[in-house]
Scaffold this motif. Structure first.
Motif, PDB file in Angstrom:
ATOM      1  N   LEU A 192      40.628  44.805  45.714  1.00 12.35           N
ATOM      2  CA  LEU A 192      41.761  43.975  45.291  1.00 12.35           C
ATOM      3  C   LEU A 192      41.828  42.720  46.148  1.00 12.35           C
ATOM      4  CD1 LEU A 192      44.488  46.763  44.906  1.00 12.35           C
ATOM      5  CD2 LEU A 192      42.998  45.814  43.133  1.00 12.35           C
ATOM      6  N   PHE A 193      42.316  41.636  45.563  1.00 13.19           N
ATOM      7  CA  PHE A 193      42.473  40.379  46.307  1.00 13.19           C
ATOM      8  C   PHE A 193      43.739  40.467  47.151  1.00 13.19           C
ATOM      9  CE2 PHE A 193      40.230  39.033  42.360  1.00 13.19           C
ATOM     10  CZ  PHE A 193      39.032  38.660  42.957  1.00 13.19           C
ATOM     11  N   ASN A 218      46.505  40.226  40.453  1.00 15.33           N
ATOM     12  CA  ASN A 218      45.242  40.954  40.546  1.00 15.33           C
ATOM     13  C   ASN A 218      44.814  41.489  39.180  1.00 15.33           C
ATOM     14  OD1 ASN A 218      43.665  41.787  43.183  1.00 15.33           O
ATOM     15  ND2 ASN A 218      45.797  41.479  43.825  1.00 15.33           N
ATOM     16  N   ARG A 255      43.484  47.099  36.398  1.00 19.01           N
ATOM     17  CA  ARG A 255      42.717  45.849  36.295  1.00 19.01           C
ATOM     18  C   ARG A 255      41.473  46.034  35.431  1.00 19.01           C
ATOM     19  NH1 ARG A 255      40.530  43.296  41.773  1.00 19.01           N
ATOM     20  NH2 ARG A 255      39.298  45.209  41.651  1.00 19.01           N
TER      21      ARG A 255
END
Length: 393
Positions: free
Chosen positions: A96-97, A105, A154
């Motif tokens: 994850l960012f 995300n 995601r």
């Protein structure tokens, strides 16, 4: 769970035809033919170095096969780049960012592909994993299990035909891992995507997957429903990797149309012909430790029951749900017995003399020509082997 209509596009089947993958100095995959039906939860299970992760990377397009073809939904994607395939991957590391919110995300891939209304679709995906209430938080503010669910959202939001799971629960503690196993299975059933799950964890594979393929040295040793593989393994490797087995080298001495009679150091071991891969000569038979029973006296003869003994208890381990016994005798070596703790206190004690019995219908016969040399230390006399699968990563 949220309404899943936004993610209801059916998963696609996956077919691997004659796949080989060679690296300088070794071959990762010998020859792999595999078909995974659309909408199924399929697990590739095996130890480190067996070729399972290489297989996943080939499907994702991160590696190119040395030979063979990869088809997704009937379309040959062997030469397509990763972003051109209807595939998404969920990794153990989550990836994850950290500087983005949870919502950003999840919406990231949609924005890059210029999909309409990315935030609304991202909210739908977060509702699916029951995390829409943390949409404005950063990844560092979430637990490991929550981060894993975000990574899943995601991937799902992109509506892949095929979702690849690469050891996705390996970083979680035991309790959370079991909870996530149930949640992943539920999400897969609701969304209807095709899941390909790569793991070395036998319990994880058997808990979640409709079908499990056990890999060893670049080949699939056996494939089937989890209960089928556990109850009727066909090789020494599968018998020992999926749980624990007591294995014996026995001599076939007779039988009928329905059963085989074998000899184990003077003890009769009977098994159903339908549960044996071989029916003559010296064969390897086995029984699971939980199928065996301890007796303080020799039980009466019964053609439907196998009995060995006497032997001496050399180890007793209390595990809560069960007590595990090691029993030794010259005729059969060391045998493991798992006894359910239905009463207070152990059924037998260290040093006790006992006999062991199990139903003939629980015996299985393996296809291997002989027992594993490493397990026997080169001794092919009639002995038992009870080995626990090595789950080293």
């Amino acid at each position: 769970m949220a309404d899943v209509q936004a993610f209801a596009e059916a998963g696609a089947d996956l077919e691997l035809v004659g796949i080989q993958k060679r690296f300088p100095g070794f071959t990762a995959i010998e020859h792999l033919d595999l078909k995974i039906p659309a909408g199924s939860f399929f697990a590739l299970l095996g130890p480190s170095g067996c070729g399972k992760t290489t297989t996943l990377r080939l499907v994702a397009g991160l590696e190119d096969p040395t030979a063979g073809n990869i088809l997704i939904g009937g379309k040959d994607v062997t030469s397509l780049k990763p972003h051109k395939r209807q595939v998404n991957t969920v990794f153990q590391s989550y990836a994850l960012f950290p500087h983005m919110t949870i919502l950003e995300n999840v919406a990231f891939g949609l924005r890059r592909r210029k999909v309409a209304d990315p935030l609304a679709k991202a909210h739908d995906a977060l509702k699916l994993v029951e995390l829409d209430h943390v949409a404005d938080r950063k990844p560092a503010q979430l637990s490991g299990g929550q981060q894993q669910r975000v990574a899943l959202a995601r991937a799902v939001v992109n509506r892949p035909a095929l979702l690849l799971l690469d050891e996705p629960l390996g970083a979680l503690d035991l309790k959370l891992r079991r909870q996530m196993q149930q949640e992943l299975k539920q999400i897969q059933q609701e969304v209807g995507l095709t899941f390909l799950h790569v793991t070395h964890d036998q319990e994880e594979a058997m808990t979640m997957a409709d079908t499990v393929a056990v890999m060893n040295k670049g080949r699939i040793e056996q494939m089937g429903a989890p209960a089928e593989l556990y109850e009727l393994p066909r090789t020494v490797f599968v018998a020992n990797f999926l749980g624990q087995s007591n294995l014996f080298a026995v001599q076939v001495v007779g039988g009928t149309d329905q059963v085989l009679h074998t000899d184990l150091g003077g003890h009769r071991i009977t098994l159903l012909r339908s549960r044996s891969a071989r029916d003559s000569g010296t064969i390897t038979v086995g029984v699971r430790p939980e199928k065996m029973r301890l007796h303080t006296q020799a039980p009466p003869e019964d053609p439907a029951v196998n009995v060995i003994g006497p032997g001496r208890i050399t180890d007793v381990s209390f595990t809560g749900v069960s007590t595990q016994y090691s029993v030794q005798a010259p005729e059969f070596g060391e045998v493991q017995v798992f006894a359910q703790n239905v009463e207070a206190g152990p059924a037998a004690h260290l040093g006790d003399t006992v006999w062991l019995s199990w139903l003939a219908e629980h015996t299985f016969g393996l296809a291997d020509d002989r027992l594993d040399t490493g397990a026997l230390n080169g001794d092919f006399s009639t002995r038992a082997i009870a080995t626990q699968a090595s789950l080293a990563e």
